[in-house]
Design a protein around this motif. Structure first.
Motif, PDB file in Angstrom:
ATOM      1  N   UNK A  48      34.269  49.350  57.796  1.00  0.00           N
ATOM      2  CA  UNK A  48      34.308  47.990  57.268  1.00  0.00           C
ATOM      3  C   UNK A  48      34.871  47.041  58.313  1.00  0.00           C
ATOM      4  N   UNK A  49      34.468  45.783  58.200  1.00  0.00           N
ATOM      5  CA  UNK A  49      34.974  44.744  59.086  1.00  0.00           C
ATOM      6  C   UNK A  49      36.162  44.007  58.470  1.00  0.00           C
ATOM      7  N   UNK A  50      36.292  44.079  57.153  1.00  0.00           N
ATOM      8  CA  UNK A  50      37.383  43.391  56.461  1.00  0.00           C
ATOM      9  C   UNK A  50      37.529  43.973  55.065  1.00  0.00           C
ATOM     10  N   UNK A  51      38.708  43.759  54.471  1.00  0.00           N
ATOM     11  CA  UNK A  51      38.980  44.138  53.088  1.00  0.00           C
ATOM     12  C   UNK A  51      39.304  42.880  52.296  1.00  0.00           C
ATOM     13  N   UNK A  52      38.701  42.769  51.128  1.00  0.00           N
ATOM     14  CA  UNK A  52      38.932  41.656  50.209  1.00  0.00           C
ATOM     15  C   UNK A  52      39.530  42.245  48.942  1.00  0.00           C
ATOM     16  N   UNK A  53      40.599  41.635  48.416  1.00  0.00           N
ATOM     17  CA  UNK A  53      41.264  42.251  47.268  1.00  0.00           C
ATOM     18  C   UNK A  53      41.700  41.249  46.209  1.00  0.00           C
ATOM     19  N   UNK A  54      41.777  41.744  44.984  1.00  0.00           N
ATOM     20  CA  UNK A  54      42.481  41.063  43.900  1.00  0.00           C
ATOM     21  C   UNK A  54      43.968  41.048  44.246  1.00  0.00           C
ATOM     22  N   UNK A  55      44.710  40.030  43.791  1.00  0.00           N
ATOM     23  CA  UNK A  55      46.149  39.995  44.079  1.00  0.00           C
ATOM     24  C   UNK A  55      46.964  40.949  43.210  1.00  0.00           C
ATOM     25  N   UNK A  56      46.360  41.555  42.202  1.00  0.00           N
ATOM     26  CA  UNK A  56      47.115  42.388  41.278  1.00  0.00           C
ATOM     27  C   UNK A  56      47.542  43.692  41.960  1.00  0.00           C
ATOM     28  N   UNK A  57      48.734  44.172  41.600  1.00  0.00           N
ATOM     29  CA  UNK A  57      49.356  45.294  42.309  1.00  0.00           C
ATOM     30  C   UNK A  57      48.453  46.517  42.400  1.00  0.00           C
ATOM     31  N   UNK A  58      47.726  46.820  41.337  1.00  0.00           N
ATOM     32  CA  UNK A  58      46.912  48.029  41.302  1.00  0.00           C
ATOM     33  C   UNK A  58      45.756  47.990  42.298  1.00  0.00           C
ATOM     34  N   UNK A  75      41.892  39.926  53.078  1.00  0.00           N
ATOM     35  CA  UNK A  75      41.800  38.639  52.389  1.00  0.00           C
ATOM     36  C   UNK A  75      42.128  38.866  50.913  1.00  0.00           C
ATOM     37  N   UNK A  76      43.010  38.054  50.354  1.00  0.00           N
ATOM     38  CA  UNK A  76      43.366  38.123  48.933  1.00  0.00           C
ATOM     39  C   UNK A  76      42.807  36.891  48.233  1.00  0.00           C
ATOM     40  N   UNK A  77      42.149  37.104  47.099  1.00  0.00           N
ATOM     41  CA  UNK A  77      41.526  35.983  46.381  1.00  0.00           C
ATOM     42  C   UNK A  77      41.902  36.057  44.902  1.00  0.00           C
ATOM     43  N   UNK A  78      42.570  35.012  44.407  1.00  0.00           N
ATOM     44  CA  UNK A  78      43.020  34.963  43.013  1.00  0.00           C
ATOM     45  C   UNK A  78      41.853  35.074  42.029  1.00  0.00           C
ATOM     46  N   UNK A 141      29.295  36.625  56.140  1.00  0.00           N
ATOM     47  CA  UNK A 141      27.883  37.006  56.311  1.00  0.00           C
ATOM     48  C   UNK A 141      27.698  37.888  57.541  1.00  0.00           C
ATOM     49  N   UNK A 142      26.895  38.930  57.358  1.00  0.00           N
ATOM     50  CA  UNK A 142      26.565  39.831  58.448  1.00  0.00           C
ATOM     51  C   UNK A 142      27.564  40.951  58.660  1.00  0.00           C
ATOM     52  N   UNK A 143      28.601  41.030  57.831  1.00  0.00           N
ATOM     53  CA  UNK A 143      29.630  42.049  58.002  1.00  0.00           C
ATOM     54  C   UNK A 143      29.533  43.124  56.912  1.00  0.00           C
ATOM     55  N   UNK A 144      30.302  44.180  57.087  1.00  0.00           N
ATOM     56  CA  UNK A 144      30.476  45.223  56.072  1.00  0.00           C
ATOM     57  C   UNK A 144      31.853  45.023  55.449  1.00  0.00           C
ATOM     58  N   UNK A 145      31.898  44.811  54.140  1.00  0.00           N
ATOM     59  CA  UNK A 145      33.121  44.397  53.465  1.00  0.00           C
ATOM     60  C   UNK A 145      33.461  45.357  52.326  1.00  0.00           C
ATOM     61  N   UNK A 146      34.738  45.686  52.196  1.00  0.00           N
ATOM     62  CA  UNK A 146      35.235  46.416  51.033  1.00  0.00           C
ATOM     63  C   UNK A 146      35.943  45.435  50.113  1.00  0.00           C
ATOM     64  N   UNK A 147      35.575  45.425  48.833  1.00  0.00           N
ATOM     65  CA  UNK A 147      36.266  44.618  47.831  1.00  0.00           C
ATOM     66  C   UNK A 147      36.994  45.562  46.880  1.00  0.00           C
ATOM     67  N   UNK A 148      38.327  45.463  46.837  1.00  0.00           N
ATOM     68  CA  UNK A 148      39.137  46.273  45.929  1.00  0.00           C
ATOM     69  C   UNK A 148      39.445  45.411  44.713  1.00  0.00           C
ATOM     70  N   UNK A 149      38.945  45.825  43.551  1.00  0.00           N
ATOM     71  CA  UNK A 149      39.054  44.938  42.395  1.00  0.00           C
ATOM     72  C   UNK A 149      39.092  45.716  41.083  1.00  0.00           C
ATOM     73  N   UNK A 150      38.550  45.148  40.024  1.00  0.00           N
ATOM     74  CA  UNK A 150      38.696  45.657  38.660  1.00  0.00           C
ATOM     75  C   UNK A 150      37.335  45.948  38.021  1.00  0.00           C
ATOM     76  N   UNK A 151      37.380  46.708  36.938  1.00  0.00           N
ATOM     77  CA  UNK A 151      36.149  47.046  36.252  1.00  0.00           C
ATOM     78  C   UNK A 151      35.373  45.835  35.780  1.00  0.00           C
ATOM     79  N   UNK A 152      36.084  44.860  35.193  1.00  0.00           N
ATOM     80  CA  UNK A 152      35.412  43.659  34.713  1.00  0.00           C
ATOM     81  C   UNK A 152      34.817  42.850  35.843  1.00  0.00           C
ATOM     82  N   UNK A 153      35.523  42.770  36.964  1.00  0.00           N
ATOM     83  CA  UNK A 153      35.029  42.027  38.126  1.00  0.00           C
ATOM     84  C   UNK A 153      33.763  42.676  38.662  1.00  0.00           C
ATOM     85  N   UNK A 154      33.770  43.998  38.772  1.00  0.00           N
ATOM     86  CA  UNK A 154      32.580  44.708  39.239  1.00  0.00           C
ATOM     87  C   UNK A 154      31.399  44.441  38.318  1.00  0.00           C
ATOM     88  N   UNK A 155      31.646  44.430  37.025  1.00  0.00           N
ATOM     89  CA  UNK A 155      30.566  44.153  36.077  1.00  0.00           C
ATOM     90  C   UNK A 155      29.967  42.764  36.295  1.00  0.00           C
TER      91      UNK A 155
END
Length: 207
Positions: A48-58, A75-78, A141-155
């Motif tokens: 991955x080129x970057x990680x994007x995450x929910x701010x929640x501890x889990x 990157x953290x996004x509320x 754009x053009x990168x490989x990104x990991x998003x660490x998030x929640x079940x509802x967000x994925x849906x």
């Protein structure tokens, strides 16, 4: 418009302390089992080129550990916070069913018109998640990104990618702990195309 292919891996958090429940905005950290699930979901083949995450501890604690280990931006996004389940938060599915069974069944049948008591409207939740999703498609754009998030967000993200009606976005997709989804986004002079490549607990795929 510049041609680009962006690959997003969506990773749901592992089991939090307290075990399965309607957790929503309740900010519990990962349990030991949850940490093991998250670490087990990552392989040496992942790039991955970057990680994007929910701010929640889990989500955020694991995302920070991984980004530091891989030495890539975090990157953290509320807007990636889980939906609020209102009065159901902190209660198991069986407990909610015992006291609020009809409302729970109505929520799963059509969450758009059946908001949990005191909870966040699904339309509002969807709006903030999709706004976030489209923002990062452009920003990374053009990168490989990991998003660490929640079940509802994925849906919400998968529903946007596959044009699934919001009424069916919750009941139409199972998101177990530490499951992964891969979405590829292609942009060109012909427009923007989103494709679900894989979903579930799977061995990492090469882009």
């Amino acid at each position: 418009m510049v041609d680009s292919t962006t690959v997003f891996d969506l990773l749901r958090h592992g089991e939090p302390e307290g075990g399965p429940m309607y957790r929503g905005s309740k900010d519990d950290p990962l349990s030991d089992t949850g940490w093991a699930q998250m670490r087990g979901a990552i392989t040496g083949a992942d790039r991955w080129d970057a990680v994007l995450t929910s701010p929640m501890q889990r989500c955020a604690h694991f995302a920070r550990e991984l980004a530091n280990r891989l030495q890539i931006p975090l990157h953290t996004d509320e807007r990636l916070r889980e939906i609020s389940f209102g009065e159901w938060e902190g209660r198991t599915a069986d407990e909610v069913m015992a006291s609020d069974g009809e409302k729970l069944s109505q929520f799963w049948a059509n969450p758009v018109t059946n908001t949990p008591p005191g909870g966040e409207r699904v339309t509002d939740f969807n709006e903030r998640v999709v706004e976030c999703w489209h923002h990062w498609q452009q920003a990374l754009a053009g990168q490989n990104i990991l998003i660490v998030c929640h079940g509802g967000v994925i849906r919400m993200i998968v529903a946007d990618a596959m044009n699934i009606p919001l009424e069916h976005a919750f009941s139409g997709l199972t998101t177990p702990y530490a499951c992964r989804s891969r979405i590829q986004v292609n942009t060109s002079v012909h427009g923007r195309f989103q494709s679900l490549v894989a979903h579930g607990v799977f061995t990492a795929l090469k882009p």
